[in-house]
Design an enzyme around this catalytic site. Structure first.
Site, PDB file in Angstrom:
ATOM      1  N   LYS A  35       1.019  -1.191  -0.081  1.00 22.76           N
ATOM      2  CA  LYS A  35       0.149   0.080  -0.043  1.00 22.76           C
ATOM      3  C   LYS A  35       0.683   1.226   0.107  1.00 22.76           C
ATOM      4  O   LYS A  35       1.940   1.178   0.550  1.00 22.76           O
ATOM      5  CB  LYS A  35      -0.878  -0.066   0.952  1.00 22.76           C
ATOM      6  CG  LYS A  35      -1.985   0.974   1.050  1.00 22.76           C
ATOM      7  CD  LYS A  35      -3.035   0.074   0.209  1.00 22.76           C
ATOM      8  CE  LYS A  35      -4.318   0.661   0.417  1.00 22.76           C
ATOM      9  NZ  LYS A  35      -5.316  -0.364  -0.155  1.00 22.76           N
TER      10      LYS A  35
HETATM   11  N1  GLU Z   1      -7.276  -0.095  -3.209  1.00 23.95           N
HETATM   12  C1  GLU Z   1      -7.841  -1.337  -3.621  1.00 23.95           C
HETATM   13  C2  GLU Z   1      -7.826  -2.148  -2.397  1.00 23.95           C
HETATM   14  O1  GLU Z   1      -7.775  -1.629  -1.226  1.00 23.95           O
HETATM   15  C3  GLU Z   1      -7.308  -2.112  -4.708  1.00 23.95           C
HETATM   16  C4  GLU Z   1      -6.203  -2.617  -4.643  1.00 23.95           C
HETATM   17  C5  GLU Z   1      -5.610  -3.055  -6.068  1.00 23.95           C
HETATM   18  O2  GLU Z   1      -6.437  -3.380  -6.941  1.00 23.95           O
HETATM   19  O3  GLU Z   1      -4.346  -3.638  -6.172  1.00 23.95           O
HETATM   20  O4  GLU Z   1      -8.266  -3.252  -2.449  1.00 23.95           O
END
Ligand code: GLU
Length: 418
Positions: free
Chosen positions: A107
């Protein structure tokens, strides 16, 4: 809405410890999973439109890579913290494991207020941040995606910056891109679609008909809007929606498209229809069949959990419920579909997008949606079986399933260098 946040990292660790206890995991394995593999903090200087230089702080956390490359979004928000990004990267590890896609959790985030920045400033911020984290990302290493206040355009800038530095076009470096440059059909709606599917599967278990089911949605961004749209297509009644400025409520049901159009002109759902206005706090306590928190962390806490009046909670947001609230909801018999399952639709279609990019072969929307449906229905079933076998909450069950998969990969690979 005022939020006095508990450290989300503590919350993530507590969830891990609870599931580890049920599985009687070794202390060493829990300690290994409690901390991220790697965290990068970067300085992001940006030339603002008025000619001044403003220095932002960005992060990228890579939690656990035993099941594959790190995967997860990048959020732009004034309240982003390092602890929050680490917690979110840990949740990504579990999320990818629950739905059994070959990724570990990552993240990123930048402390900034995108609502107060111009398009040009956001582009320069994104490109500079991309070059700063470039040494740790890559299509086989760590693949970013959109998250809170980032979108397909943000991903296009990341893809372009990365490709320009490397000297050739590399679409697989990010997911959630515009379709014209290697994005996947169905990706934008996928998180909300998944949250709707999760709610529908829970409703089936409780014998609740989706047709005419009363739905309340907190947050009308990408996830909240698409969940509302899909559930209303299935005949559910969306009785209340909100955003950071407040909410609207009508027991007869809202017209989702009309509300979305109003928001696109005015920046808020408020005033979209002639109906009652409602605060975010009160909205969460409305009597309904399905409540979808689709905004930020920690909105259902020990302070309001005993006033939640929903039969099902399908968590579109990451970390909307604290562990204390979880206990209260479980005692009250409210069916919580946890975030790592209920909002996994986004990363599942991200995985499809990455597969399409690597193969240079693109699928139609129907195929994307039907494969997504299969993955989520299978995962829901697997979580539900564990819930029954271990007699635990759905959150613990999802965590147990995820943890088993991650620990198995860890054991198979072993430690090296030793
Ligand atoms: N930000 C989204 C989540 O928290 C998508 C993450 C992604 O597709 O890599 O799942």
């Amino acid at each position: 809405m005022e939020r006095i946040k508990r450290n989300p990292y503590e919350m993530a660790v507590k969830q891990l410890e609870d599931a580890a206890e049920v599985l009687k995991l070794d202390r060493g394995v829990v300690d290994y999973l409690k901390v991220p593999d790697r965290v990068l903090q970067v300085k992001v200087p940006v030339k603002m439109d008025d000619g001044s230089i403003k220095v932002f702080t960005g992060f990228r956390s890579q939690h656990c890579g035993v099941r594959g490359p790190y995967k997860g979004g990048i959020r732009y928000h004034p309240e982003v913290t390092l602890e929050e990004v680490i917690a979110l990267s840990m949740w990504m590890t579990w999320k990818c494991a629950v739905v059994n896609i070959p990724y570990g959790g990552g993240k990123g985030g930048i402390i900034c207020d995108p609502k107060k920045m111009s398009e040009g400033e956001l582009e320069r911020l994104t490109r500079r941040y991309t070059t700063a984290i470039l040494p740790v990302i890559g299509p086989d290493r760590d693949i970013p995606a959109p998250d809170v206040y980032t979108n397909p355009q943000t991903m296009a800038w990341i893809m372009d910056t990365y490709s320009n530095v490397l000297g050739y076009t590399i679409p697989g470096i990010v997911t959630g891109k515009p379709v014209e440059i290697g994005g996947s059909e169905g990706r934008t709606a996928s998180t909300g679609r998944g949250t709707a599917i999760a709610a529908r599967e829970a409703a089936k278990k409780l014998g609740i008909e989706i047709k005419n089911a009363k739905v309340v949605i907190q947050g009308f961004g990408n996830v909240g809007y698409h969940a509302a749209k899909i559930l209303s297509e299935w005949g559910a009644k969306i009785i209340a929606v909100s955003d950071s400025k407040g909410g609207i409520y009508s027991d007869d049901g809202l017209d989702v498209d009309r509300v979305a159009e109003h928001k696109s002109y005015t920046g808020s759902v408020k005033g979209a229809e002639k109906c009652e206005e409602i605060s975010n706090e009160k909205l969460l306590e409305l009597e309904c069949d399905i409540l979808i928190p689709a905004a930020l962390e920690e909105v259902i806490t020990e302070k309001n959990a005993d006033r939640i009046n929903a039969k099902i909670i399908s968590e579109g947001a990451n970390g909307p419920t604290t562990p204390e609230a979880d206990r209260i909801l479980e005692e009250r018999g409210i069916f919580v579909v946890p975030d790592i399952l209920a909002n996994a639709g986004g990363v599942v279609v991200s995985y499809f997008e990455w597969v399409q990019d690597l193969n240079r072969y693109f699928w139609g929307e129907e195929r994307v949606n039907s494969e997504l449906e299969k993955v989520l229905v299978r995962s829901f079933k697997e979580v539900y079986t564990i819930k029954e076998d271990y007699d635990v909450s759905s959150r613990d069950a999802a965590m147990i399933l995820a943890l088993k998969r991650v620990v198995r990969a860890f054991e198979l690979r072993g430690l090296w260098p030793q």
